[in-house]
Design a protein around this motif. Structure first.
Motif, mmCIF file in Angstrom:
data_model
loop_
_atom_site.group_PDB
_atom_site.id
_atom_site.type_symbol
_atom_site.label_atom_id
_atom_site.label_comp_id
_atom_site.label_asym_id
_atom_site.label_seq_id
_atom_site.Cartn_x
_atom_site.Cartn_y
_atom_site.Cartn_z
ATOM 1 N N UNK A 100 0.557 -15.722 -2.391
ATOM 2 C CA UNK A 100 1.719 -14.996 -1.879
ATOM 3 C C UNK A 100 1.860 -13.653 -2.589
ATOM 4 N N UNK A 101 1.635 -13.652 -3.901
ATOM 5 C CA UNK A 101 1.696 -12.391 -4.625
ATOM 6 C C UNK A 101 0.630 -11.421 -4.123
ATOM 7 N N UNK A 102 -0.585 -11.910 -3.939
ATOM 8 C CA UNK A 102 -1.658 -11.023 -3.458
ATOM 9 C C UNK A 102 -1.364 -10.513 -2.053
ATOM 10 N N UNK A 103 -0.667 -11.321 -1.252
ATOM 11 C CA UNK A 103 -0.237 -10.851 0.070
ATOM 12 C C UNK A 103 0.785 -9.733 -0.087
ATOM 13 N N UNK A 104 1.744 -9.929 -0.989
ATOM 14 C CA UNK A 104 2.730 -8.873 -1.264
ATOM 15 C C UNK A 104 2.033 -7.613 -1.755
ATOM 16 N N UNK A 105 1.063 -7.790 -2.649
ATOM 17 C CA UNK A 105 0.329 -6.649 -3.204
ATOM 18 C C UNK A 105 -0.434 -5.920 -2.114
ATOM 19 N N UNK A 106 -1.054 -6.677 -1.208
ATOM 20 C CA UNK A 106 -1.805 -6.057 -0.113
ATOM 21 C C UNK A 106 -0.881 -5.247 0.788
ATOM 22 N N UNK A 107 0.323 -5.740 1.020
ATOM 23 C CA UNK A 107 1.263 -5.010 1.865
ATOM 24 C C UNK A 107 1.777 -3.755 1.173
ATOM 25 N N UNK A 108 2.005 -3.851 -0.140
ATOM 26 C CA UNK A 108 2.379 -2.644 -0.886
ATOM 27 C C UNK A 108 1.260 -1.623 -0.777
ATOM 28 N N UNK A 109 0.027 -2.083 -0.979
ATOM 29 C CA UNK A 109 -1.114 -1.189 -0.855
ATOM 30 C C UNK A 109 -1.205 -0.564 0.521
ATOM 31 N N UNK A 110 -0.950 -1.356 1.541
ATOM 32 C CA UNK A 110 -0.989 -0.849 2.905
ATOM 33 C C UNK A 110 0.059 0.233 3.136
ATOM 34 N N UNK A 111 1.260 0.018 2.609
ATOM 35 C CA UNK A 111 2.316 1.022 2.766
ATOM 36 C C UNK A 111 1.995 2.297 1.994
ATOM 37 N N UNK A 112 1.497 2.155 0.775
ATOM 38 C CA UNK A 112 1.094 3.342 0.018
ATOM 39 C C UNK A 112 -0.039 4.070 0.721
ATOM 40 N N UNK A 113 -0.954 3.303 1.300
ATOM 41 C CA UNK A 113 -2.090 3.909 1.983
ATOM 42 C C UNK A 113 -1.642 4.694 3.220
ATOM 43 N N UNK A 114 -0.684 4.163 3.951
ATOM 44 C CA UNK A 114 -0.155 4.890 5.115
ATOM 45 C C UNK A 114 0.476 6.206 4.669
ATOM 46 N N UNK A 115 1.254 6.138 3.609
ATOM 47 C CA UNK A 115 1.893 7.338 3.066
ATOM 48 C C UNK A 115 0.817 8.333 2.616
ATOM 49 N N UNK A 116 -0.194 7.824 1.919
ATOM 50 C CA UNK A 116 -1.273 8.692 1.438
ATOM 51 C C UNK A 116 -2.021 9.349 2.586
ATOM 52 N N UNK A 117 -2.228 8.611 3.659
ATOM 53 C CA UNK A 117 -2.915 9.190 4.822
ATOM 54 C C UNK A 117 -2.145 10.396 5.344
ATOM 55 N N UNK A 118 -0.830 10.271 5.402
ATOM 56 C CA UNK A 118 -0.030 11.410 5.873
ATOM 57 C C UNK A 118 -0.076 12.564 4.882
ATOM 58 N N UNK A 119 -0.019 12.246 3.596
ATOM 59 C CA UNK A 119 -0.073 13.306 2.598
ATOM 60 C C UNK A 119 -1.407 14.038 2.630
ATOM 61 N N UNK A 120 -2.478 13.306 2.858
ATOM 62 C CA UNK A 120 -3.800 13.934 2.981
ATOM 63 C C UNK A 120 -3.826 14.868 4.188
ATOM 64 N N UNK A 121 -3.317 14.385 5.313
ATOM 65 C CA UNK A 121 -3.267 15.225 6.520
ATOM 66 C C UNK A 121 -2.368 16.440 6.300
ATOM 67 N N UNK A 122 -1.208 16.207 5.746
ATOM 68 C CA UNK A 122 -0.231 17.283 5.576
ATOM 69 C C UNK A 122 -0.706 18.353 4.585
#
Length: 463
Positions: free
Chosen positions: A236-258
């Motif tokens: 469950x923790x690793x699932x939470x961690x993966x989702x945090x990573x996914x959210x940070x990654x989405x944010x990072x994708x926008x920052x890279x584009x921007x």
């Protein structure tokens, strides 16, 4: 010394010993192992299972070992099977026979389950603190840019005008859910397994509730076979961690584009950027790219645990030793990624003028033009078609909706009047969206205040 050597007539093969050993990675559990052993010893003495004198000697010995490890006087040897064996051997070497009584009414199966849960409880709270710090930065940035108009996107196409503050607060909501998921994970981690033994508890009159109280656990496990073979809390923790990573990654994708010249919405601080070994003009958003890449590690940690556990019969199996490296990697990845992301975002500069100019193109106010006709009495589906033809006209003539004359508008509908320009101005488009959860200053201010209250509440509860 092996804790299980009595049954065997010959030494284990050296290659097998190296393959079987976990000391290289479970040595980080030394503190949890010692604290758990102290509580276990205290309980054994309280219940009369060992003498009070032996209990005092064992506890003093364990405390000395902890002090020596943390001061650097004692190095953890990787020639021993695991951290539990290392500490017990050190204890016996120091205090003699009393140290051999430590493992009474205990198995390594429930011991390692205890260590992992203690470690995970601390790790979860540490990650939550990092998330709160990042959420504070996002909230502050949103407040600073509460009126900064930018294009909102769907399908990576300009869609409707929003504000940078509104866009940033979308990520606050993602991280808030991550924080709450960790809270839920913590509840299921906060269950004390010690006393389950290898799988069937103990014949000694132990007091599990006392141990749980000593170690700060909120509950005691109710089935000994499940307690030693459960790694749901780690998954469950690793699932939470993966989702945090996914959210940070989405944010990072926008920052890279921007941060690209094509967008130019943002510029990363020099301290969180790198250059090129061949192209002197380059300024690369490597922090964002690395965090985006590390999300793959977090996904891998989750898949590792799911795969390890998928075919295991009750109760404990050695396969479960593989849980630690995956959990430790997930903890370490988040422990470095969240703070560096926070620092990168906190020092970044947003180009509000460029964002506004982008929102002025791409017909982001087309929906508002259609709504204008609806408010004049036209059915929405018909209004949608009228504005669609108007957009085609603009494209054919190299114009935008704000460039058209009233006569041009009336060529498509007599319902257009002089107030149309005010109705489709970007500021009107944004500020009229006062619906709860919308981008208007009025609505966004409420969302920001709620966010600040959430942060305060959980900072206070953590303290």
């Amino acid at each position: 010394m092996k804790l299980w050597g009595g049954r065997f007539a010959k030494e284990a093969d050296r290659a097998m010993e190296r393959f079987n050993a976990s000391i290289a990675f479970d040595k980080r559990l030394y503190r949890q192992d010692i604290e758990g052993s102290i509580a276990h010893t205290s309980m054994l003495a309280k219940c009369g299972i060992i003498s009070e004198q032996d209990g005092r000697v064992i506890i003093e010995g364990l405390k000395n070992i902890l002090n020596d490890i943390e001061s650097g006087q004692l190095k953890i040897s990787e020639d021993i099977e695991d951290i539990h064996t290392f500490i017990e051997q050190q204890l016996t070497d120091r205090i003699g026979d009393a140290g051999r009584r430590l493992h009474t009414a205990r198995s390594r199966n429930d011991q390692v389950a205890l260590d992992m849960r203690m470690y995970m409880k601390e790790a979860i709270r540490g990650i939550q603190r990092s998330l709160l710090s990042l959420m504070q930065i996002i909230t502050d940035k949103a407040q600073d840019h509460i009126d900064a108009i930018m294009p909102g996107y769907t399908h990576m196409q300009r869609a409707q005008p929003v504000t940078l503050g509104h866009h940033l607060m979308a990520y606050f909501q993602m991280l808030k859910r991550d924080y709450e998921r960790l809270d839920d994970c913590y509840k299921r981690t906060d269950v004390m397994p010690l006393g389950s033994g290898a799988l069937a508890t103990s014949t000694y009159p132990i007091d599990r509730e006392y141990v749980a109280q000593q170690l700060g656990f909120g509950a005691v496990s109710e089935n000994s076979m499940d307690a030693v073979s459960d790694r749901d809390f780690a998954i469950e923790f690793c699932c939470c961690a993966a989702m945090i990573g996914m959210h940070l990654s989405r944010f990072c994708e926008e920052l890279v584009l921007w941060s690209s010249v094509e967008f130019n919405f943002i510029e990363m601080d020099d301290a969180f950027s790198t250059g090129s070994s061949i192209m002197p003009q380059k300024k690369n958003p490597d922090v964002a790219e690395l965090i985006r890449g590390k999300t793959g590690r977090l996904y891998g940690d989750l898949m590792t645990l799911l795969t390890v556990m998928k075919g295991l019969p009750l109760a404990y199996n050695k396969d479960m030793q593989e849980d630690k490296e995956a959990v430790f990697d997930a903890v370490d990845t988040l422990a470095i990624s969240i703070p560096i992301f926070s620092a990168m975002l906190d020092t970044a500069s947003f180009h509000e003028d460029v964002m506004l100019k982008a929102a002025q193109g791409g017909f982001t106010n087309a929906t508002d033009a259609a709504d204008y006709l609806v408010k004049k009495g036209m059915p929405f589906r018909q209004a949608h078609e009228v504005i669609g033809r108007l957009v085609v006209y603009c494209l054919d003539n190299g114009k935008d909706l704000s460039d058209l004359s009233l006569e041009e508008y009336r060529g498509f509908s007599d319902l257009f009047d002089e107030d149309v320009m005010q109705a489709i101005s970007l500021d009107t488009c944004v500020q009229n969206r006062k619906v709860y959860g919308g981008p208007a200053r009025q609505s966004l201010s409420v969302a920001i205040e709620h966010a600040k209250a959430f942060i305060r509440q959980h900072q206070n509860s953590d303290n």
